[in-house]
Design a protein around this motif. Structure first.
Motif, short mmCIF file in Angstrom:
data_model
loop_
_atom_site.label_atom_id
_atom_site.label_comp_id
_atom_site.label_asym_id
_atom_site.label_seq_id
_atom_site.Cartn_x
_atom_site.Cartn_y
_atom_site.Cartn_z
N SER A 1 -50.52 -12.90 -24.89
CA SER A 1 -50.55 -13.02 -23.43
C SER A 1 -51.97 -12.88 -22.90
O SER A 1 -52.38 -13.59 -21.99
CB SER A 1 -49.67 -11.94 -22.79
N PHE A 2 -52.72 -11.96 -23.47
CA PHE A 2 -54.10 -11.76 -23.06
C PHE A 2 -54.94 -13.01 -23.34
O PHE A 2 -55.74 -13.42 -22.50
CB PHE A 2 -54.69 -10.54 -23.78
N ILE B 1 -57.67 -17.86 -21.16
CA ILE B 1 -57.94 -19.31 -21.15
C ILE B 1 -57.63 -19.89 -19.78
O ILE B 1 -58.41 -20.71 -19.25
CB ILE B 1 -57.13 -20.01 -22.26
N ILE B 2 -56.53 -19.48 -19.18
CA ILE B 2 -56.17 -19.97 -17.85
C ILE B 2 -57.24 -19.57 -16.83
O ILE B 2 -57.65 -20.38 -15.99
CB ILE B 2 -54.79 -19.45 -17.43
N VAL B 3 -57.72 -18.34 -16.90
CA VAL B 3 -58.74 -17.87 -15.96
C VAL B 3 -60.04 -18.66 -16.15
O VAL B 3 -60.71 -19.00 -15.17
CB VAL B 3 -58.97 -16.35 -16.12
N MET B 4 -60.40 -18.97 -17.40
CA MET B 4 -61.62 -19.76 -17.64
C MET B 4 -61.51 -21.14 -16.98
O MET B 4 -62.44 -21.59 -16.32
CB MET B 4 -61.89 -19.91 -19.14
N ARG C 1 -62.33 -24.13 -9.75
CA ARG C 1 -62.02 -23.36 -8.55
C ARG C 1 -62.26 -24.15 -7.27
O ARG C 1 -61.50 -24.06 -6.31
CB ARG C 1 -62.84 -22.08 -8.54
N ASN C 2 -63.30 -24.95 -7.22
CA ASN C 2 -63.66 -25.68 -6.02
C ASN C 2 -63.04 -27.07 -5.95
O ASN C 2 -63.36 -27.84 -5.05
CB ASN C 2 -65.18 -25.78 -5.91
N SER C 3 -62.18 -27.39 -6.87
CA SER C 3 -61.53 -28.70 -6.87
C SER C 3 -60.49 -28.78 -5.75
O SER C 3 -59.68 -27.87 -5.58
CB SER C 3 -60.85 -28.93 -8.23
N PRO C 4 -60.48 -29.90 -5.00
CA PRO C 4 -59.48 -30.04 -3.93
C PRO C 4 -58.05 -30.09 -4.47
O PRO C 4 -57.11 -29.62 -3.81
CB PRO C 4 -59.83 -31.35 -3.24
N VAL C 5 -57.85 -30.62 -5.65
CA VAL C 5 -56.51 -30.69 -6.24
C VAL C 5 -55.98 -29.29 -6.54
O VAL C 5 -54.83 -28.96 -6.24
CB VAL C 5 -56.53 -31.57 -7.51
N VAL C 6 -56.83 -28.47 -7.12
CA VAL C 6 -56.44 -27.09 -7.44
C VAL C 6 -56.18 -26.32 -6.15
O VAL C 6 -55.22 -25.55 -6.05
CB VAL C 6 -57.51 -26.40 -8.31
#
Length: 121
Positions: A88-89, A94-97, A103-108
């Motif tokens: 899980s860690f 990986i998800i956080v990376m 982070r700045n993507s309009p889709v996200v």
């Protein structure tokens, strides 16, 4: 050898289990009681009962207790607990990376805005 086998078994359980602690218990029982015969069914029932009354997640409590029960050492407890938590860690890291990278993507941004009402509910 038993330490590696315990770590590997609980790593697989942590990697392939979904649905929380009670869902993990059936996987633990299948491997620990049926496949390897490390403990008996009555001992597993005691593990579940003890894991429920102690504070903390049932999957981690049961892994810790089983590791100690099988090896009789704190190292066995540590390795089984690490094995069940580590997948899980790793996945979350990986998800956080990827999330940090996009982070700045309009889709996200739109996806997270769409998830807010669901999370609130």
């Amino acid at each position: 050898m038993i330490y590696f086998q315990l770590f590997y078994t609980f790593f697989k359980i942590g990697l392939f289990s979904f649905g929380g602690g009670y869902a993990i218990l059936s996987l633990i029982q299948k491997d620990v009681v049926e496949n390897f015969g490390w403990i008996t069914t009555s001992e597993f029932t005691e593990v579940v009962a003890l894991s429920q009354v102690t504070p903390g997640p049932i999957a981690i409590n049961s892994a810790t207790y089983i590791g100690y029960k099988i090896t009789g050492s704190v190292l066995g407890s540590f390795l089984t607990t690490l094995g069940v938590v580590l997948p899980s860690f790793i996945v979350l890291s990986i998800i956080v990376m990827f999330l940090h990278k996009f982070r700045n993507s309009p889709v996200v941004d739109r996806a997270f805005r769409a998830l807010r009402p669901t999370v609130l509910g």
